[in-house]
Design an enzyme around this catalytic site. Structure first.
Site, PDB file in Angstrom:
ATOM      1  N   GLY B  78      26.332  40.245  40.317  1.00  0.00           N
ATOM      2  CA  GLY B  78      26.476  41.255  41.366  1.00  0.00           C
ATOM      3  C   GLY B  78      27.343  42.422  40.943  1.00  0.00           C
ATOM      4  N   ARG B 142      20.709  38.560  37.246  1.00  0.00           N
ATOM      5  CA  ARG B 142      21.335  37.273  37.548  1.00  0.00           C
ATOM      6  C   ARG B 142      20.853  36.122  36.659  1.00  0.00           C
ATOM      7  NH1 ARG B 142      24.684  37.377  41.807  1.00  0.00           N
ATOM      8  NH2 ARG B 142      24.502  39.171  43.191  1.00  0.00           N
ATOM      9  N   ASP B 172      32.820  34.239  36.940  1.00  0.00           N
ATOM     10  CA  ASP B 172      33.233  33.007  36.286  1.00  0.00           C
ATOM     11  C   ASP B 172      32.093  32.330  35.529  1.00  0.00           C
ATOM     12  OD1 ASP B 172      32.147  32.605  38.781  1.00  0.00           O
ATOM     13  OD2 ASP B 172      33.489  30.979  39.363  1.00  0.00           O
ATOM     14  N   ASP B 173      30.915  32.260  36.169  1.00  0.00           N
ATOM     15  CA  ASP B 173      29.779  31.624  35.497  1.00  0.00           C
ATOM     16  C   ASP B 173      29.361  32.395  34.249  1.00  0.00           C
ATOM     17  OD1 ASP B 173      29.593  29.504  37.152  1.00  0.00           O
ATOM     18  OD2 ASP B 173      27.826  30.200  38.260  1.00  0.00           O
ATOM     19  N   LYS B 199      34.834  40.141  36.002  1.00  0.00           N
ATOM     20  CA  LYS B 199      34.331  40.952  37.108  1.00  0.00           C
ATOM     21  C   LYS B 199      34.013  40.087  38.314  1.00  0.00           C
ATOM     22  CE  LYS B 199      30.538  40.623  38.171  1.00  0.00           C
ATOM     23  NZ  LYS B 199      29.136  40.324  38.376  1.00  0.00           N
ATOM     24  N   THR B 200      34.334  40.471  39.470  1.00  0.00           N
ATOM     25  CA  THR B 200      33.805  39.974  40.734  1.00  0.00           C
ATOM     26  C   THR B 200      34.613  40.553  41.881  1.00  0.00           C
ATOM     27  OG1 THR B 200      33.976  38.123  42.276  1.00  0.00           O
ATOM     28  CG2 THR B 200      34.893  37.757  40.148  1.00  0.00           C
ATOM     29  N   ILE B 201      33.912  41.137  42.842  1.00  0.00           N
ATOM     30  CA  ILE B 201      34.636  41.664  43.992  1.00  0.00           C
ATOM     31  C   ILE B 201      35.240  40.531  44.806  1.00  0.00           C
ATOM     32  CG2 ILE B 201      33.207  43.740  44.163  1.00  0.00           C
ATOM     33  CD1 ILE B 201      32.114  42.471  46.800  1.00  0.00           C
ATOM     34  N   ASP B 202      34.703  39.322  44.656  1.00  0.00           N
ATOM     35  CA  ASP B 202      35.206  38.191  45.446  1.00  0.00           C
ATOM     36  C   ASP B 202      36.629  37.806  45.076  1.00  0.00           C
ATOM     37  OD1 ASP B 202      32.713  38.202  46.477  1.00  0.00           O
ATOM     38  OD2 ASP B 202      32.067  36.318  45.563  1.00  0.00           O
ATOM     39  N   TYR B 240      36.456  46.281  73.490  1.00  0.00           N
ATOM     40  CA  TYR B 240      35.623  45.368  72.711  1.00  0.00           C
ATOM     41  C   TYR B 240      36.453  44.452  71.820  1.00  0.00           C
ATOM     42  CZ  TYR B 240      31.542  48.249  73.793  1.00  0.00           C
ATOM     43  OH  TYR B 240      30.546  48.937  74.431  1.00  0.00           O
ATOM     44  N   MET B 247      32.038  40.057  53.004  1.00  0.00           N
ATOM     45  CA  MET B 247      31.384  39.445  51.863  1.00  0.00           C
ATOM     46  C   MET B 247      32.332  38.477  51.153  1.00  0.00           C
ATOM     47  SD  MET B 247      29.145  41.399  48.959  1.00  0.00           S
ATOM     48  CE  MET B 247      27.534  41.388  49.749  1.00  0.00           C
ATOM     49  N   GLU B 308      32.544  35.393  54.812  1.00  0.00           N
ATOM     50  CA  GLU B 308      31.106  35.089  54.849  1.00  0.00           C
ATOM     51  C   GLU B 308      30.799  33.603  54.730  1.00  0.00           C
ATOM     52  OE1 GLU B 308      29.065  36.982  51.637  1.00  0.00           O
ATOM     53  OE2 GLU B 308      27.078  36.663  52.482  1.00  0.00           O
ATOM     54  N   GLU B 422      28.586  47.778  51.333  1.00  0.00           N
ATOM     55  CA  GLU B 422      29.350  49.020  51.447  1.00  0.00           C
ATOM     56  C   GLU B 422      30.399  49.133  50.344  1.00  0.00           C
ATOM     57  OE1 GLU B 422      28.629  46.897  53.728  1.00  0.00           O
ATOM     58  OE2 GLU B 422      27.610  47.986  55.325  1.00  0.00           O
ATOM     59  N   GLY B 423      30.832  48.001  49.785  1.00  0.00           N
ATOM     60  CA  GLY B 423      31.953  48.041  48.859  1.00  0.00           C
ATOM     61  C   GLY B 423      31.614  47.732  47.416  1.00  0.00           C
ATOM     62  N   ARG B 424      30.489  47.068  47.193  1.00  0.00           N
ATOM     63  CA  ARG B 424      30.215  46.578  45.843  1.00  0.00           C
ATOM     64  C   ARG B 424      30.009  47.684  44.816  1.00  0.00           C
ATOM     65  NH1 ARG B 424      25.903  41.991  45.347  1.00  0.00           N
ATOM     66  NH2 ARG B 424      24.595  43.854  45.297  1.00  0.00           N
TER      67      ARG B 424
END
Lengths: 554, 554
Positions: B78, B142, B172-173, B199-202, B240, B247, B308, B422-424
Site C-alpha cells: 500500500g 501486492r 513488515d512482510d 514503510k507503512t502508514i499503519d 452531532y 485506516m 478499522e 485521504e492520507g495514504r
C-alpha cells in the site's frame, strides 16, 4: 483552550485589508438601485429600504469623529470558514472608529437575540478566535428571524444593551431576513440598523456585487486537498473507481470548483442535469461509458465527483418523489400493513408506469430509503440517499450488462466518500481570512455611516488585497419574488452554476480530455506561510470569472 | 503533468539529512546481533545473513572511491507518503558515491521484477517526483516475493541490467521477504545485495532500531487535520456525535496518534479491547455511558475515533466469526436455500448459545454482511463491515434503552466518516520528506559498503535532522517465528500499541477528562513553509516515546 502549534503561529496573522479601509475613509454613494426583478412588488414590501444606492468606501482627506457604538452580531445557519474573522474585523472596525465602542454576540444564532442570550465580545475573547475556523465563539443556529414577534422580543434586549446596529452573518435566507428586520426596525423607528454579511460554503449567494460568499474558498480547498490525495492514490494503485460526493444540497458550485482544481475523470453538475432533462439512467450511462473507454485503455480506475443534491435536479426523479410522497400520504396505513419483503413490489405495482419503471431500476437499499425513511411531514428524505453508493452500484450493474455484449471489458471496483463536515469549519485560507476580516471591517464603516438594510461587500478580490473594493449593497437590490410554502416571498435570488458562465464552459471544454487521459492535479493542503502564489490565490471559479470580465471589458 | 501551485513551490524543497551523511562517510560496525526470539531457528533459516552487526554511519576523514553501481528499486504494498523521496534519496545517494551509478525502477511492485517490467529513473524523472505523495513514479503492487522461482526470474533481469543491489520499500512482510531474497542471493552467490526500507502508514513496523515507519507521520497529520475540522464543526453546531473510523486493519497506532493530536471525547484502541477481553457490548456501553454523561451536562455532541480493525480484536467477535465461517462452510448449500428474510433466524438457531446471543444483538445490516458477503474462500469479510455505522447504531439502541430507565436524557444524532485513502498518498510532511530521503540516501551507503539483508535505519528523529543517526539494521534481528497459514514462518515482529508504553499511558491518563470536558485541539493542515515548530514536528507518539527514553536514561 489547548492550541495546536499551527493555531498558535496563525493567531498573530494580521489579515490584509483594502487600502481604502485604512486611515481616513470616505463614503461614496452611487445611483439609486432596483431589485433584480419584481421591482414594484419588492418596493412595496420594503418602502423604507428599497432603492438605496450602492456604497463604495474610498480614501478620504478629512477625519470625521463618530460617537461610540454598541453593536450586536449573530451567526446564522451552517458553519463556514472565516466567521470568526468577520467578527474580529467588525470588532477592530468599530474600535478604530471609536475606541469606546462595544460588541455583543448573541448566543447560538437568532435564538440568542430572541431569548436574550448574549455575551460581550471583548478584545480578550476576540484574540482567542482570530484566524480560526468554526463558529464556536458564540455558536450558530438555524432559527429563522421572520416574525414581528421575534423582532419585538429582540428589540427589548437591543435597547437594554443600547445596541444601535446588528450584524447578521448568514446565507441568502438569513440576509433576506436581515433585510426584513432592517425594514421593520426602520419602519417603527427602533433606531437599530441591520447589516448582513454573505456567508455560505455552497457559494450560491453571489451576484454582480457579491463576488463570492465567504467560506467557499476554504471549504473547496480542503475538499480539493483530500480529493487530490485520493486521486494520487487512485493513480498509484490503479484499481479503484472512487465516487466522491461533495456537500452542496442545492447549487453545484463546490463540485465545479473542485473539478477545476483537481481535474477528475468525471464531475456531475446538477444544473446541467436539469437543463438537459437527464434521467438517472442517462447519468449512469454517461459514467459507465467513460469507465468502459478507460478500461479499453487499460485504466480500470478513476474519480467521479458528485454534488450532494443531484438527485433533486433530475426531473424524472423529482416526479417519482412527488408521486411517492402523494401516494404514501394517501395510503400510509395500507402501506404499513404490507410485509417488508413485499413493499418494493407493492410500490412498483401502484406507481404510474413511467415512475414505476424508474423505481424498479433503483437498487434495493435506495428503493427502501425512498419509502421507509420519511420525515415528520411524511415526505421522502432525499438527503439521506447515499448518492455516491447509489451511482457506484448502478454503474456496476450497467457495466455487467455491457460486459455481456462485449461493450465493456475490465474490472470495476469502487470506493465511496462524502466530504462536507471536513471543510465547513476548517481554519480560513488567507483569502477567506482577509476577505472575512474585510467584510467585518466594512460592516463597521457602514454602521458608522448610519446605513441599514445593506450587505457588506468586498469586490475585486482576485487583485492583491490592498486593491480590493469595500462598500455596501442594498439587500433589496438582490431580491426577487419566489414561491415558498405556497406563497410569493421576497428572497435573495440564489446563484446556480451558469451553464453559459466561464467556469462551467472551462470545465466543459476540458472534461472529455480529463475523462480519458489521467490529468489529475494535486492541490495539497492550504498553506499559510509560503509564497503568495501558493497562499493567496482565490478560487479557480473567481479567477476564471474575472479573466472573462477583463476580456469582455476590453 | 499539470502541477498545482503548491507542487511547483514544493518541488525545490531540499530535504534535510543527517550531517553524518554529508561529506565523507565512515561505516561503524557494532557487535553481532540476535533475532528478537527463536534465535536458533532463525539462524538456521538465514545462515548467510544472521547475526550481522548493527551499522552506524559517522563522519569520516578519508575519502574512499567506489565503482559505479546499478541499483534496482521496488515499491511494495500500500501507498505511504514519502515513497518518492526514498527513491530520490537513493538516486542522489548513489550518484554522490559515483556519478556513473544508475537507478532502475521495477514497475507495479514485485511483479515488475518477476515479469521484467522496468524503467530507468533518470535525474529528469526523479525531479518530477521530489517531495510528492503517491507511488505513481513506478507504481506499487501486492505480489509477495516468496518463491525461489520468482527469485530466479528476477535474477535474470537484474543480471541483464547489471544491477548489483535491489532496494525494496515495503512493510513488515515485504521486508521479511527482502531478507529471504537477500539470503537466497547470497547463498547462490548471485552478486545482488538486497536492502529494505520501512514503510507503512499503519505504523506497525517499528522497534528499537526503526523508530517509525515512513508515511505514518503524514497520514496521521492529514487525518488529524480533517478530524480537527470535524471537531470544530461539532463544537460549533453542538448537535452531532461523529463516529470516525480510521485506516489500520491491525494495530491502532493511527487512532492513538490522532487521539493524542486532536483530544477527542472517545478513542477505542484495539489492543486494549483485546487485552481486557472486552465484548462488543462493553464497547457500546462504554460509549453510551459517555454520551449520557455529556448529555447530562447539556452536551449532545462528541467525537468517537474507531480503529478499522477493532472488530477482529474483540475476542467474542473472533469466536463468533470463527463459528460462522465453520458453520457456513459445512452448510453452504442448506443456507443458500433459506429465504433471505429467514436467514437471520436460521443462523441464530444454529449457532452455539454464546455466539447466537451476540449474533442476535447485531444490527440487521451487519448480521447480513456476516453471512452473505463472503470472500472466495468462503470466509466472512470483516473488513467490509462499516464499524463506524455499526457502533453508531448500537449506541443509539442502547441509549434508547437507557432512556426508559431515566439513565439517559438527551438527543443522539450521528454522522459517520471513514478516513484512509485521504492520507495514504498525501504529499509528505517535512518530517516524512526528510526521513524518507535520508532512508534512501542511507540505503545507497549500505549498498556502497557491500551490505545485504539490512534495513535502512534513521534514528533520533525527534532531534533536528542534522543530528539524526543513519545506519543499517540486520533484518534477521527483528524476526521471530509466527504461525502463518498453518506453518511456522520467520517474520518481522509486528509492533502493536503497547498498553504499558508512554503514548498509550498518556492517552489513558487524559481520556476521562477529554470525554466529559470538550478539550478538542485543531491541528490544521500540514504546513511546509512556516516556523519550524509548526512544520518540522514528528508525531506525538514519537515525541512521547523519546521523552520517556530520555527520562529513563537519566
Amino acid at each position: 483552550m489547548n492550541k495546536s502549534a499551527l493555531q498558535r503561529a496563525r493567531a498573530s496573522y494580521m489579515p490584509k485589508v483594502p487600502k481604502t479601509l485604512k486611515g481616513i475613509v470616505k463614503i461614496q454613494e452611487g445611483e439609486p438601485t432596483q431589485s433584480v426583478s419584481d421591482q414594484e412588488a419588492i418596493q412595496k414590501l420594503f418602502p423604507n429600504t428599497y432603492g438605496m444606492p450602492i456604497i463604495t468606501f474610498v480614501k478620504g482627506t478629512e477625519r470625521k469623529t463618530y460617537p461610540p457604538m454598541n453593536v450586536g452580531v449573530i451567526l446564522s445557519g451552517g458553519q463556514a470558514p472565516g466567521g470568526h474573522n468577520v467578527i474580529a474585523g467588525l470588532f477592530d472596525g468599530i474600535k478604530s472608529i471609536n475606541s469606546q465602542s462595544r460588541l455583543f454576540g448573541f448566543i447560538l444564532g437568532p435564538d440568542g437575540l430572541i431569548e436574550h442570550h448574549y455575551m460581550e465580545l471583548t478584545g480578550e475573547v476576540i484574540d482567542e478566535y482570530r484566524n480560526t475556523g468554526g463558529f464556536d465563539i458564540i455558536g450558530s443556529g438555524r432559527t429563522k428571524l421572520e416574525d414581528k414577534d421575534q423582532f419585538d422580543k429582540g428589540l427589548v434586549i437591543l435597547k437594554q444593551l443600547n445596541i444601535s446596529a446588528l450584524v447578521i452573518i448568514g446565507g441568502d435566507d438569513s440576509n433576506t431576513n436581515a433585510c426584513v428586520l432592517a425594514e421593520y426596525y426602520k419602519q417603527i423607528g427602533a433606531g437599530v440598523q441591520v447589516i448582513g454579511c454573505p456567508k455560505t460554503i455552497d457559494g450560491d449567494l453571489k451576484n454582480e456585487m457579491i463576488e463570492t460568499s465567504f467560506g467557499f474558498d476554504t471549504a473547496c480547498k480542503v475538499y480539493s486537498e483530500v480529493i487530490g490525495n485520493i486521486q494520487r492514490d487512485c493513480n498509484s494503485s490503479r484499481k479503484y473507481w472512487h465516487f466522491i460526493k461533495l456537500m452542496g444540497r442545492s447549487a453545484s458550485h463546490i463540485a465545479l470548483e473542485c473539478a477545476l482544481q483537481v481535474q477528475p475523470n468525471i464531475c456531475i453538475i446538477s444544473e446541467e442535469v436539469e437543463a438537459k432533462n437527464q434521467s438517472l439512467d442517462d447519468i449512469v450511462q454517461y459514467i459507465a461509458d467513460i469507465v468502459a473507454k478507460r478500461a479499453a485503455n487499460g485504466n480500470n480506475f478513476g474519480i467521479v465527483l458528485i454534488p450532494e443534491g443531484v438527485i433533486e435536479f433530475i426531473p424524472a426523479m423529482k416526479k417519482l418523489i412527488a408521486e411517492l410522497n402523494e401516494y404514501l400520504a394517501k395510503h400510509d396505513n395500507e402501506f404499513k400493513r404490507i410485509k417488508r419483503s413485499h413493499q418494493r413490489d407493492y410500490i412498483i405495482d401502484k406507481l404510474s408506469p413511467e415512475n414505476s419503471k424508474i423505481y424498479a431500476s433503483l437498487p434495493e437499499t435506495v428503493a427502501r430509503q425512498l419509502t421507509l425513511e420519511r420525515d415528520p411531514h411524511g415526505n421522502v428524505q432525499v438527503s439521506l440517499i447515499e448518492t455516491e453508493k447509489l451511482l457506484a452500484e448502478m454503474v456496476g450493474n450497467r457495466l455487467a450488462e455491457m460486459k455481456k455484449t462485449g461493450a465493456y471489458v475490465g474490472k470495476f471496483s469502487t470506493q465511496t466518500h462524502f466530504f462536507g463536515y471536513e471543510g465547513r469549519c476548517a481554519a480560513p485560507s488567507n483569502y477567506d481570512a482577509d476577505y472575512c476580516y474585510s467584510l467585518g471591517y466594512t460592516a463597521a464603516s457602514l454602521i458608522a455611516e448610519g446605513k441599514t438594510g445593506y450587505m457588506s461587500s468586498v469586490r475585486n478580490t482576485t487583485a492583491p488585497a490592498s486593491e480590493w473594493i469595500a462598500g455596501g449593497v442594498p439587500i433589496t437590490m438582490m431580491m426577487n419574488l419566489e414561491r415558498r410554502h405556497g406563497g410569493l416571498k421576497p428572497v435573495i435570488r440564489k446563484a446556480y452554476v451558469k451553464l453559459d458562465g466561464a467556469p462551467f464552459r472551462t470545465f466543459a471544454a476540458n472534461r472529455d480530455d480529463w475523462a480519458l487521459n489521467t490529468e489529475y492535479v494535486y492541490p495539497g493542503p492550504i498553506q499559510y506561510f509560503g509564497p503568495t502564489e501558493v497562499c493567496d490565490q482565490p478560487t479557480k471559479t473567481l479567477q476564471i470569472e474575472h479573466e472573462e470580465q477583463a476580456k469582455n471589458s476590453k
